[in-house]
Design an enzyme around this catalytic site. Structure first.
Site, PDB file in Angstrom:
ATOM      1  N   ASP A  12       0.864  -1.174   0.000  1.00 44.80           N
ATOM      2  CA  ASP A  12       0.000   0.000   0.000  1.00 44.80           C
ATOM      3  C   ASP A  12       0.908   1.234   0.000  1.00 44.80           C
ATOM      4  O   ASP A  12       2.116   1.128   0.244  1.00 44.80           O
ATOM      5  CB  ASP A  12      -0.887  -0.030   1.238  1.00 44.80           C
ATOM      6  CG  ASP A  12      -1.732   1.207   1.386  1.00 44.80           C
ATOM      7  OD1 ASP A  12      -2.395   1.599   0.416  1.00 44.80           O
ATOM      8  OD2 ASP A  12      -1.700   1.805   2.479  1.00 44.80           O
ATOM      9  N   ASP A  14      -0.215   5.243   0.852  1.00 44.13           N
ATOM     10  CA  ASP A  14      -0.536   6.173   1.939  1.00 44.13           C
ATOM     11  C   ASP A  14      -0.749   5.411   3.246  1.00 44.13           C
ATOM     12  O   ASP A  14      -1.557   4.483   3.313  1.00 44.13           O
ATOM     13  CB  ASP A  14      -1.815   6.966   1.616  1.00 44.13           C
ATOM     14  CG  ASP A  14      -1.692   7.768   0.340  1.00 44.13           C
ATOM     15  OD1 ASP A  14      -1.675   8.996   0.411  1.00 44.13           O
ATOM     16  OD2 ASP A  14      -1.596   7.156  -0.748  1.00 44.13           O
ATOM     17  N   ASP A 177      -1.584  -0.766   5.877  1.00 43.91           N
ATOM     18  CA  ASP A 177      -1.926  -0.230   7.193  1.00 43.91           C
ATOM     19  C   ASP A 177      -3.410  -0.267   7.490  1.00 43.91           C
ATOM     20  O   ASP A 177      -3.821   0.051   8.607  1.00 43.91           O
ATOM     21  CB  ASP A 177      -1.460   1.228   7.302  1.00 43.91           C
ATOM     22  CG  ASP A 177      -2.281   2.150   6.401  1.00 43.91           C
ATOM     23  OD1 ASP A 177      -2.912   3.089   6.913  1.00 43.91           O
ATOM     24  OD2 ASP A 177      -2.290   1.918   5.177  1.00 43.91           O
TER      25      ASP A 177
END
EC number: 3.1.3.18
Length: 231
Positions: A12, A14, A177
């Site tokens: 991922d 961001d 995240d």
């Protein structure tokens, strides 16, 4: 199964590799002000990030994470157009790599892993950030939130990366995240790694039941480079 069986690391963006909250929050508040609305604190907007620009805009218009049912699609369309224009005009100077990510990516690439980027950020914004960070050469495939009709938590982007690189799902890891990253990995049949320092709407990433959890990129890198790691 040892780490030698893993070949592909899908990251991922961001909240995992970069902290983009300051620039995204600034663009969101500028959009709201252009619409005659009140801005929100950075800490509030941080909890709205992770599902792409349209969802961020819809949450900002609603003033909360649960999007108001009274919002018309055309209202979101118009606001998102403003947001994208404003964000594109930003120099993303406040978007920074998380600690140890810069060196970690280089080490993982040098160790022989194939790296891919799978983000829900619109693809038009990704190359500029990669260039600013000097990461263009690290990633064999880069997927944005609009690269396919589907985005995370749909598994389609992960399937696409595996098929493009001709690497089977059992030899891949999805690292992120948020719950969207973990769900996408689980639905794609890919082992998942959750990092605790990102956004994830204020919820512990462990609640999404990733295969493994790390609280820093340095620990993640050391784990991936360990000769005696058992998965």
């Amino acid at each position: 199964m040892t780490i030698d069986n893993k070949q592909l690391l899908m990251f991922d963006f961001d909240g995992t590799l970069i902290n983009s909250v300051p620039d995204l929050a600034a663009a969101t508040n500028e959009m709201l002000q252009q619409l005659g609305r009140e801005p929100y604190p950075l800490s509030t907007i941080e909890g709205w990030i992770g599902n792409g620009s349209r969802m961020l805009v819809a949450r900002a218009l609603s003033g909360e994470r649960i999007v108001s049912e009274t919002l018309a699609p055309s209202e979101i369309d118009d606001a998102e157009a403003i947001f994208l224009e404003v964000y594109a005009a930003h120099d993303v100077s406040q978007t920074t790599a998380y600690p140890d990510v810069d060196t970690g990516l280089a080490q993982l690439k040098q160790a022989g892993y194939t790296l891919a980027l799978v983000t829900n950020k619109p693809i038009r914004f990704v190359p500029h950030i990669l260039e600013a960070l000097g990461w263009q050469a690290h990633f064999s495939v880069v997927m944005g939130g609009d690269s396919l009709p589907q985005k995370k938590p749909d598994p389609a982007p992960l399937h696409h990366v595996c098929e493009t690189l001709q690497i089977s799902a059992d030899k891949a890891l999805m690292i992120g995240d948020s719950v969207n990253d973990i769900l996408a990995g689980q639905r794609a049949g890919v082992d998942t790694v959750g990092v605790t320092y990102g956004y994830n709407y204020g919820q512990p990433i462990s609640e999404s039941q990733p295969t493994y959890v790390f609280d820093s990129f340095a620990k993640l890198t050391a784990w991936l480079l360990s000769d005696d790691l058992i998965l």
